[in-house]
Structure formats: C-alpha cells, structure tokens
Design a protein around this motif. Structure first.
Motif, PDB file in Angstrom:
ATOM      1  N   ASP A 328       0.835  -1.211   0.000  1.00  0.00           N
ATOM      2  CA  ASP A 328       0.000   0.000   0.000  1.00  0.00           C
ATOM      3  C   ASP A 328       0.868   1.258   0.000  1.00  0.00           C
ATOM      4  O   ASP A 328       0.546   2.251  -0.669  1.00  0.00           O
ATOM      5  N   LEU A 329       1.970   1.203   0.761  1.00  0.00           N
ATOM      6  CA  LEU A 329       2.867   2.359   0.803  1.00  0.00           C
ATOM      7  C   LEU A 329       3.512   2.610  -0.557  1.00  0.00           C
ATOM      8  O   LEU A 329       3.671   3.763  -0.979  1.00  0.00           O
ATOM      9  N   ILE A 330       3.896   1.499  -1.223  1.00  0.00           N
ATOM     10  CA  ILE A 330       4.494   1.652  -2.551  1.00  0.00           C
ATOM     11  C   ILE A 330       3.479   2.256  -3.518  1.00  0.00           C
ATOM     12  O   ILE A 330       3.799   3.161  -4.297  1.00  0.00           O
ATOM     13  N   SER A 331       2.221   1.728  -3.444  1.00  0.00           N
ATOM     14  CA  SER A 331       1.176   2.277  -4.310  1.00  0.00           C
ATOM     15  C   SER A 331       0.937   3.755  -4.005  1.00  0.00           C
ATOM     16  O   SER A 331       0.809   4.588  -4.917  1.00  0.00           O
ATOM     17  N   ALA A 332       0.876   4.064  -2.697  1.00  0.00           N
ATOM     18  CA  ALA A 332       0.672   5.460  -2.306  1.00  0.00           C
ATOM     19  C   ALA A 332       1.840   6.329  -2.754  1.00  0.00           C
ATOM     20  O   ALA A 332       1.651   7.462  -3.208  1.00  0.00           O
ATOM     21  N   ALA A 333       3.067   5.760  -2.639  1.00  0.00           N
ATOM     22  CA  ALA A 333       4.243   6.523  -3.064  1.00  0.00           C
ATOM     23  C   ALA A 333       4.204   6.796  -4.560  1.00  0.00           C
ATOM     24  O   ALA A 333       4.553   7.894  -5.007  1.00  0.00           O
ATOM     25  N   ASN A 340       2.875  14.428  -7.642  1.00  0.00           N
ATOM     26  CA  ASN A 340       3.940  15.413  -7.514  1.00  0.00           C
ATOM     27  C   ASN A 340       4.428  15.880  -8.883  1.00  0.00           C
ATOM     28  O   ASN A 340       4.676  17.077  -9.097  1.00  0.00           O
ATOM     29  N   ASP A 341       4.573  14.893  -9.812  1.00  0.00           N
ATOM     30  CA  ASP A 341       4.989  15.267 -11.172  1.00  0.00           C
ATOM     31  C   ASP A 341       3.966  16.202 -11.805  1.00  0.00           C
ATOM     32  O   ASP A 341       4.320  17.198 -12.451  1.00  0.00           O
ATOM     33  N   SER A 342       2.669  15.841 -11.605  1.00  0.00           N
ATOM     34  CA  SER A 342       1.611  16.688 -12.151  1.00  0.00           C
ATOM     35  C   SER A 342       1.633  18.070 -11.509  1.00  0.00           C
ATOM     36  O   SER A 342       1.494  19.095 -12.188  1.00  0.00           O
ATOM     37  N   LEU A 343       1.852  18.070 -10.183  1.00  0.00           N
ATOM     38  CA  LEU A 343       1.897  19.350  -9.481  1.00  0.00           C
ATOM     39  C   LEU A 343       3.105  20.174  -9.921  1.00  0.00           C
ATOM     40  O   LEU A 343       3.020  21.400 -10.032  1.00  0.00           O
ATOM     41  N   GLU A 344       4.225  19.483 -10.159  1.00  0.00           N
ATOM     42  CA  GLU A 344       5.415  20.205 -10.599  1.00  0.00           C
ATOM     43  C   GLU A 344       5.164  20.898 -11.935  1.00  0.00           C
ATOM     44  O   GLU A 344       5.591  22.034 -12.150  1.00  0.00           O
ATOM     45  N   VAL A 345       4.463  20.166 -12.825  1.00  0.00           N
ATOM     46  CA  VAL A 345       4.140  20.770 -14.129  1.00  0.00           C
ATOM     47  C   VAL A 345       3.237  21.980 -13.927  1.00  0.00           C
ATOM     48  O   VAL A 345       3.454  23.049 -14.507  1.00  0.00           O
ATOM     49  N   LYS A 346       2.186  21.793 -13.064  1.00  0.00           N
ATOM     50  CA  LYS A 346       1.259  22.892 -12.819  1.00  0.00           C
ATOM     51  C   LYS A 346       1.958  24.060 -12.123  1.00  0.00           C
ATOM     52  O   LYS A 346       1.724  25.217 -12.450  1.00  0.00           O
ATOM     53  N   VAL A 347       2.814  23.709 -11.133  1.00  0.00           N
ATOM     54  CA  VAL A 347       3.524  24.766 -10.411  1.00  0.00           C
ATOM     55  C   VAL A 347       4.456  25.522 -11.346  1.00  0.00           C
ATOM     56  O   VAL A 347       4.556  26.752 -11.294  1.00  0.00           O
ATOM     57  N   ALA A 348       5.163  24.744 -12.211  1.00  0.00           N
ATOM     58  CA  ALA A 348       6.065  25.401 -13.165  1.00  0.00           C
ATOM     59  C   ALA A 348       5.290  26.336 -14.082  1.00  0.00           C
ATOM     60  O   ALA A 348       5.715  27.474 -14.347  1.00  0.00           O
TER      61      ALA A 348
END
Length: 612
Positions: A328-333, A340-348
């Motif tokens: 579950d932790l791996i899936s959550a990670a 995070n990748d999506s947020l990084e794109v949006k943040v950028a």
C-alpha cells in the motif's frame, strides 16, 4: 549439612511361567546412589563404586542386568531385591522393569526416541523463539515461550534419568530436573498473560513469587550442600500440591480470553485442554489406578507446541500485514510521485504565469516610481530654495507614501514634507492627490500662510476622500510639516500636522511640534485650526524635517524603535555639510536597523537658508 546416609531396599515378587526358556532381564532406568541387585538372594549386579561404609556415592546410569534361568524358580515365588543408598531422603533405584531381553531393550529404545525427540523439539522451540525475542524485544511472550521450551526439555530428560546417561553426576538430575519442572509450570502463566495482554492479578503474582522462590531455594541448597534434602523433606509436598492450582488457573485465563473474543483464544484453549487431560492421567498414574508412565511432561510439551503454532501464525500474519502495508505504501508513493509530477508541471506553469505577471507589475511599479519621482522637486529647483540641503528618501517599496513638495512665488516659497497613510501603491496614489490639492490652494486660491494652507488642505482632502460616508474602512489622510519663507526676511514660518521641525544652531537644538490633529481623516474637524510658529534664523541655523518612518524603525540589540531622543542625539552629532549630514543619518539608520526589515517609508530633509 552432611549428606543424609542410609540404605533402602526394594523388592518385587513374581512367579515364572513354566514355559520360559530364554533368559530374562531387569532394566533399571537409573539410581540416585550406588546399588546392589539380588535375585533370590544371588548378587547379579553391583555398582563399581559400591561402598558399604558410605552408600552415598555417585548414582548408577541406566543399565540392563541379565538374570540366568538357573537362579530362578519355576515352582514358587521369585524375589528381586535392589539395595541402594539413600540421597536427600529419596530411595536409590527408580523405574525398574522385568521381562525378556528383546522386549525390554525395544521398550528402552522407544523411550529414548520419544524422550530425546520431545526434548529436541522443545530445544528447537527455545532457540527459535529466543531468536525472535532478540529481534522483537517488545514482545515478551516470545521469551516466555522460549524458556518454556527449555524447561520442558530439561524436565523430560531428567524425569526419565536420561541426564544420568550423559552426565553421571547428581547435578544432572537434581538441579536440571527440579528447576526445569518448577519453571515449566510458571512460564505458561506469564506467556498467556503477555500474549493476550491480560493484566496479571494477585494469583499470578503469588504463583510467580512461589515458583521463583522454589527455584532459588533448590539452586542455593544444592550449591551449598550438594543435595536437596530440605527441599525434598519439607517443601516438595507443597510443590506437588501447587500443580493442582496451576492447571485450573490456566483454564480460567483461557476461558476469559474466549469470552473477550480475543484472537487465537480458542486454539490456545486447545493447548490448555491437552495439558488438563495429561494432568488428570498423571494423577491416575501416580495413584496406580492406570498402569503407564505419568504423561505430565508430554502434556506440557503438547501445550507448548500449540502455543508455538499460534505464535508462529501471529508472526506470519504480522509479516503478511507488513507486506500488505508495504504494498500500500508503494502504491501510495507511486500515486504521490505521479501527483507530484503533475503538481510540478502545474507549479512550473503557474510560476511562469506569476513571473510574467510579476514582471508586468514590477515594470508598472517602476514606471509609477518614475512618475512619482518626476513630481518631486528637481535638484535645480531645490538649490533655488536652500543654501545647502540633503534629502534622505527611502520608500519601503518601489513607490511610497512619503513625499516632499515645494512651491515658489514672487515673494518667497513654501516647502512641505508629507506622510500619507499606507505605503507602496496606495500611499503613492494618495500623494498625487495631496500634491494636486496643495497646488490648487497656492496657485488658485493664492494662500501662502502655512496654517491657512493646512486648514484648506484638510477640508479639500476630506471631500476628495469622501470622509462623509459611513464606510468604516474609508478613513485615510496624512501628516505634514509645512514651512514658508519670505524673500529677504530671516524668519521661517512653520505649521504642522503631527510632524515636527528641528532647528540646530551652535550645538543647541530647538524642536517645534506640529498640531496634534491629522488631515483628511473622518475624525478631523472641518473647522480645525492649526498652530503656526515663527523661527528667526541665521546662516548657521540648520533645519530638519522628518516623517515618522525614521523615528519608528525597530532595531538595536532589543529591537526597540529608534525614537525621537536618538534622532535628536544624531542631529547633535552631525558635522560637515548638509550632504555629509544626510550620509551620516542614512548610515546611522542602516546600522541601527541592521538586518531587520524596513518598517515604513523614510523621509528626512535637512537645509540651510540664505540670510540675504
């Protein structure tokens, strides 16, 4: 104490069948002291260390003695006698059997296989769960089940004299067997309490004290006297009676766990039930009602095996839960990584947008600053007013709410230092409105007296700022210090709204305070009059005007505001031209502020006047 000396004899009578043709034998499982073995009065075996004067010698290991047919009677009763020294009040020989050689040897081998097998499995349980305890030191029940396995192993090997086969020494029976047997009853109590997390009550504590005391007593008596006479004579009976209490107590805890619906409670109760059955059969064996060896050790062994199975199952379940949690932790990670990748794109993207907007805003503010600076009197205009001067103008942002204004007419000039509410863009916008109003008063209304200018400025600004409305948030205004000077006159007229004028001459400083009323605010009255001061000056007189940004700047070791007193002291310490004085004040301000943020817009003006 000296060892207890004496002799004891065991006799067994039997009638030999007439059809017996092969030799028979007597199997002696062991003895506590040296022995002599007789058949119908004939000596057929004697310990090598037999000493008639001191029968207390090292015991005999298990052996099989053949009985020749010529010593036996087929028509009458035969008598077997075992003569042994006593040890700690216990008789010598234990567990002897009579029968054919093959049958006796086969039975002996079966006993060896069973007892050594049970003991080996118990030792494996001890080693395995001891290792588990070292890995999981918070789980004490692993330690209890490990020590239980060790106790069962010691008891099984000692009770059937197998220790004599390995170590022909009293220690191998008395110490190992008794201490193993004592703790074999105590440890399951602690295990079941710890496993189910059931608080130990008074009964469990009494058992603990009782069995620990017995173990210490046996160890100390054997260490000091090489025997356990007192234990056997005075305490052993209570030890036997305690068996009757331990098993019901385990039943009580097991039933309590089942009623509380605790996990694994039913399987654990099966182990306790097996112990209870073995205990009942042992009692019947000791009472000679049933003809077989008491299975008390085997009962404890079976219970420990059941407990070990439950514990292993819990370990497996915990491991499975950990693997599931790990998955579950791996899936959550992974989900977090994707998010995070999506947020990084949006943040950028958002950062680029904000950067572009910020750049536009900055460009707009810089342009506004140029406009605001264009409104300020130019140097060419300032030198026509003052003999010497400096301006210390430090807006908090790119633009600010502090500004200075001048108007020159045929007979003289007016000069003002203005502090509008707020700073940044709001303050800058208000300064434009104020300077516009000031220009209107002097150019259109031809009013040059400082007190009158402030009177009309107050009324105009109250109208411009719509201070007659009921909006509680629309309450802006300004503070001002305004001076005027007539050509050819050595007099300076001053009127102020909360701001001050400082006049420094010959090491003395005079301070002229403006009226305590602000301009343009809701609370400012339209009929408010402003006090006017007239100051005579010479060529040595140095004048200073300042807004509150310099005064209220926090700094120093305790973060206090700079204050009027320090400001006056700085003016007295100033030397040189007005330009040098301005640099001195700016450095003093920056040193006092140090790394703290500038709190407000700062404006300080210093000047001297020509007397001609």
């Amino acid at each position: 104490m000296a060892n207890y000396h004496g002799f004891v004899e065991y006799e067994k009578e039997f009638i030999l069948d007439k059809d017996v043709t092969n030799d028979i034998c007597l199997r002696l499982w062991g003895s506590y002291s040296s022995i002599q073995l007789f058949i119908n009065g004939h000596l057929i075996h004697q310990s090598q260390n037999w000493n008639k004067d001191n029968p207390h010698t090292i015991g005999e290991s298990p052996f099989t003695a053949s009985i020749p047919l010529q010593f036996l009677k087929t028509d009458s009763i035969n008598t077997i006698a075992v003569k042994s020294g006593t040890y700690s009040g216990w008789g010598g020989a234990v567990l002897f059997e009579l029968g054919y050689v093959n049958k006796i040897n086969r039975r002996f081998k079966q006993h060896i296989i069973k007892d050594v097998g049970v003991s080996s499995i118990s030792l494996f349980i001890f080693i395995y769960f001891l290792f588990q305890y070292l890995l999981r030191k918070k789980e004490k029940y692993s330690l209890y089940i490990a020590l239980s396995g060790l106790s069962v192993s010691l008891f099984i090997m000692g009770f059937f004299c197998h220790w004599y086969s390995l170590f022909n020494f009293a220690f191998s029976y008395w110490l190992l067997t008794f201490i193993g047997g004592i703790n074999m009853y105590l440890l399951p109590i602690h295990f079941i309490h710890s496993f189910f997390n059931i608080k130990k009550g008074m009964i469990a504590k009494v058992f603990t004290v009782f069995y620990c005391t017995l173990s210490i007593f046996v160890f100390l008596e054997f260490s000091l006297t090489n025997q356990v006479f007192y234990f056997v004579k005075y305490i052993y009976i209570f030890f036997n009676l305690s068996y009757i209490l331990v098993v019901p107590y385990l039943f009580f805890i097991g039933i309590k766990a089942i009623r509380q619906k605790l996990e694994f409670s039913k399987i654990m109760f099966i182990g306790i039930l097996i112990l209870g059955i073995s205990f009942l059969l042992s009692m019947l064996s000791f009472a000679s009602i049933l003809r077989f060896d008491p299975p008390i050790g085997e009962g404890f062994f079976a219970m420990i095996v059941v407990f070990s199975f439950v514990l292993a199952k819990r370990f497996a379940q915990t491991h499975q839960n950990l693997e599931t949690a790990h998955g579950d932790l791996i899936s959550a990670a992974n989900e977090i990584r994707e998010l995070n990748d999506s947020l990084e794109v949006k943040v950028a993207s958002r950062t680029r947008e904000l950067s572009e907007k910020n750049e536009l805003i900055t460009e707009s503010l810089e342009y506004a600053a140029q406009i605001q600076q264009s409104v300020l009197p130019a140097r060419e205009e300032m030198v026509t007013l003052f003999e010497d001067y400096f301006t210390l103008w430090k807006p908090k942002g790119i633009v600010g709410g502090d500004i200075y204004w001048r108007h020159q007419h045929e007979d003289g000039f007016l000069f003002a230092v203005i502090d509008c509410t707020g700073h940044g863009v709001p303050g800058a916008l208000l300064t434009m409105s104020v300077t516009s109003a000031m220009d209107y008063i002097v150019e259109q209304m031809n009013i040059f007296d400082p007190a009158d200018v402030l009177f009309h400025l107050n009324n105009i600004m109250k109208g411009k700022l719509n201070q007659g409305s009921t909006d509680p948030f629309a309450d802006d205004g300004l503070e001002i210090a305004l001076v005027s000077c007539t050509n050819g006159m050595s007099r300076l007229h001053f009127a102020g709204s909360k701001l001050r004028l400082f006049a420094l001459e010959k090491g003395e400083i005079n301070e002229y305070k403006g009226s305590r009323y602000s301009i343009g605010f809701k609370r400012s009255r339209k009929d408010q009059k402003f006090e006017q001061h007239t100051i005579h000056f010479t060529e040595e007189t140095r004048f200073f005007l300042t807004t509150d940004g310099f005064i209220e700047q926090s700094g120093g070791p305790k973060g206090f505001g700079l204050g009027w007193e320090r400001f006056r002291k700085l003016l007295l310490e100033s030397r040189g031209s007005m330009s040098e004085t301005g640099s001195f004040l700016e450095k003093s301000f920056d040193d006092y502020r140090n790394e703290r943020e500038q709190r407000d817009d700062v404006l300080v003006i210093g000047f001297t006047l020509d007397v001609d």
